[in-house]
Design an enzyme around this catalytic site. Sequence first.
Site, PDB file in Angstrom:
ATOM      1  CE  LYS A  68      -3.838  -2.257   2.380  1.00 17.50           C
ATOM      2  NZ  LYS A  68      -4.708  -2.371   3.535  1.00 17.50           N
ATOM      3  CD  GLN A 112      -3.540  -4.361   6.505  1.00 19.04           C
ATOM      4  OE1 GLN A 112      -3.656  -3.263   5.965  1.00 19.04           O
ATOM      5  NE2 GLN A 112      -3.930  -5.469   5.915  1.00 19.04           N
ATOM      6  CG  ASP A 135      -9.816  -0.212   5.442  1.00 20.24           C
ATOM      7  OD1 ASP A 135      -9.556  -0.589   4.283  1.00 20.24           O
ATOM      8  OD2 ASP A 135      -9.092  -0.440   6.426  1.00 20.24           O
TER       9      ASP A 135
HETATM   10  N1  LIG Z   1      -7.726  -2.573   7.103  1.00 20.93           N
HETATM   11  C1  LIG Z   1      -7.796  -3.594   6.218  1.00 20.93           C
HETATM   12  N2  LIG Z   1      -7.284  -4.784   6.568  1.00 20.93           N
HETATM   13  C2  LIG Z   1      -7.370  -5.815   5.653  1.00 20.93           C
HETATM   14  C3  LIG Z   1      -7.943  -5.610   4.375  1.00 20.93           C
HETATM   15  C4  LIG Z   1      -8.470  -4.341   4.067  1.00 20.93           C
HETATM   16  O1  LIG Z   1      -9.044  -4.101   2.977  1.00 20.93           O
HETATM   17  N3  LIG Z   1      -8.360  -3.345   5.021  1.00 20.93           N
HETATM   18  N4  LIG Z   1      -7.923  -6.638   3.429  1.00 20.93           N
HETATM   19  C5  LIG Z   1      -7.091  -7.815   3.642  1.00 20.93           C
HETATM   20  C6  LIG Z   1      -5.642  -7.683   3.232  1.00 20.93           C
HETATM   21  N5  LIG Z   1      -5.340  -6.778   2.096  1.00 20.93           N
HETATM   22  C7  LIG Z   1      -5.438  -5.454   2.280  1.00 20.93           C
HETATM   23  O2  LIG Z   1      -5.261  -4.926   3.336  1.00 20.93           O
HETATM   24  C8  LIG Z   1      -4.758  -7.275   0.883  1.00 20.93           C
HETATM   25  C9  LIG Z   1      -4.522  -8.616   0.670  1.00 20.93           C
HETATM   26  C10 LIG Z   1      -3.853  -9.049  -0.481  1.00 20.93           C
HETATM   27  C11 LIG Z   1      -3.435  -8.152  -1.453  1.00 20.93           C
HETATM   28  C12 LIG Z   1      -2.676  -8.577  -2.662  1.00 20.93           C
HETATM   29  O3  LIG Z   1      -2.284  -7.745  -3.448  1.00 20.93           O
HETATM   30  N6  LIG Z   1      -2.400  -9.866  -2.844  1.00 20.93           N
HETATM   31  C13 LIG Z   1      -1.560 -10.327  -3.925  1.00 20.93           C
HETATM   32  C14 LIG Z   1      -0.685 -11.465  -3.423  1.00 20.93           C
HETATM   33  C15 LIG Z   1       0.226 -11.017  -2.307  1.00 20.93           C
HETATM   34  C16 LIG Z   1       1.164 -12.130  -1.854  1.00 20.93           C
HETATM   35  O4  LIG Z   1       1.983 -12.557  -2.673  1.00 20.93           O
HETATM   36  O5  LIG Z   1       1.082 -12.544  -0.690  1.00 20.93           O
HETATM   37  C17 LIG Z   1      -2.391 -10.822  -5.091  1.00 20.93           C
HETATM   38  O6  LIG Z   1      -3.534 -11.267  -4.880  1.00 20.93           O
HETATM   39  O7  LIG Z   1      -1.904 -10.761  -6.216  1.00 20.93           O
HETATM   40  C18 LIG Z   1      -3.697  -6.827  -1.245  1.00 20.93           C
HETATM   41  C19 LIG Z   1      -4.334  -6.389  -0.093  1.00 20.93           C
HETATM   42  C20 LIG Z   1      -7.087  -8.173   5.127  1.00 20.93           C
HETATM   43  N7  LIG Z   1      -6.853  -7.027   5.956  1.00 20.93           N
END
Ligand SMILES: Nc1nc2c(c(=O)[nH]1)N[C@@H](CN(C=O)c1ccc(C(=O)N[C@@H](CCC(=O)O)C(=O)O)cc1)CN2
Length: 299
Positions: A68, A112, A135
């Site tokens: 992020k 987070q 969020d």
């Molecule tokens: N306050 C928040 N906490 C969490 C949220 C949220 O929206 N707000 N969502 C999830 C986690 N998350 C964002 O925070 C999130 C998860 C995954 C990805 C992402 O880009 N994943 C990649 C792979 C990453 C890897 O290799 O591990 C992909 O899918 O290509 C972005 C954001 C829980 N907590």
Amino acid sequence: MVRFNALWRDQKGGTTMTTILDGKRTSNALMADLQTEVSALKKQGVTPGLAVVLVGNDPASAIYVRNKQRRADQLGIHSVMRTLPSTAMQAEVLAVVAELNADESIDGILVQLPLPKQVDPDAVVAAINPAKDVDGFHANNVGRLWENNPGVVASTPFGIMALLKHYGIEVAGKRAVIIGRSNIVGRPMAALLLNVDATVTITHSKTRDLFAVTREADILVVAIGRAKFVTADAVKPGAVVIDVGMDRDAAGKLVGDVDFDSVSKVASAITPVPGGVGPMTIAALMIQTVELAKRHHHG
Ligand SMILES: Nc1nc2c(c(=O)[nH]1)N[C@@H](CN(C=O)c1ccc(C(=O)N[C@@H](CCC(=O)O)C(=O)O)cc1)CN2
């Protein structure tokens, strides 16, 4: 640009291509447009500001938060990171939130998730100024979403809607089925789909004959947290399948909640993991940070 790489057999027995809904490419395209918007805002003396609060040392959270911040930096968004140890008490987290609420340089605040067990996530979210709740988890923003008057929307469902729009996938009148009823994904996803005239069903751990329900879906959103849970027999031929899962298989490889290899043979469109919903979640966060900055400074 649409990429094709699989075939599914349609109801008349013909073969059709499956579209891979590429979240990485789509988010890059959206970020290029957002970059122009940020530059224009900066010329007007407005620099969007994002604050990320990370409590504890969950390794996955550390990666997401870093991604992020990296995206914010690329766009020229002022980003602030506040880290607290895993032993932090609720009062300490609330004190950081109060400080960020009062900081004029910050337009969007996110804490987070997950939080360590001694910290109540509901109390923390409730303490965020709803006008800075990037969020979209605050009750004010949740209520607005269900009234079809959204202020800020949870990033993952917002990103999924942006992905569907980017690929020209029509939602009105479609049957949408969501597996999972979380506040972060399932519930806001249902509201967003309903707001654009889908017929929506939310399923969960107590749903009877789950796959009979999922087989009715024109659009199937899967957020259950179980690796490769949805297989081809759970999917209607030609359905659009959105995989929100982020799981590890037995070999430790990152996989989704959907068995991509089998489902991509029956779906008309499908998101990969990685590279599908994840990048769109971060893009959604950036888009809404800029939107909050515009509201803050221009009303
Ligand atoms: N306050 C928040 N906490 C969490 C949220 C949220 O929206 N707000 N969502 C999830 C986690 N998350 C964002 O925070 C999130 C998860 C995954 C990805 C992402 O880009 N994943 C990649 C792979 C990453 C890897 O290799 O591990 C992909 O899918 O290509 C972005 C954001 C829980 N907590």
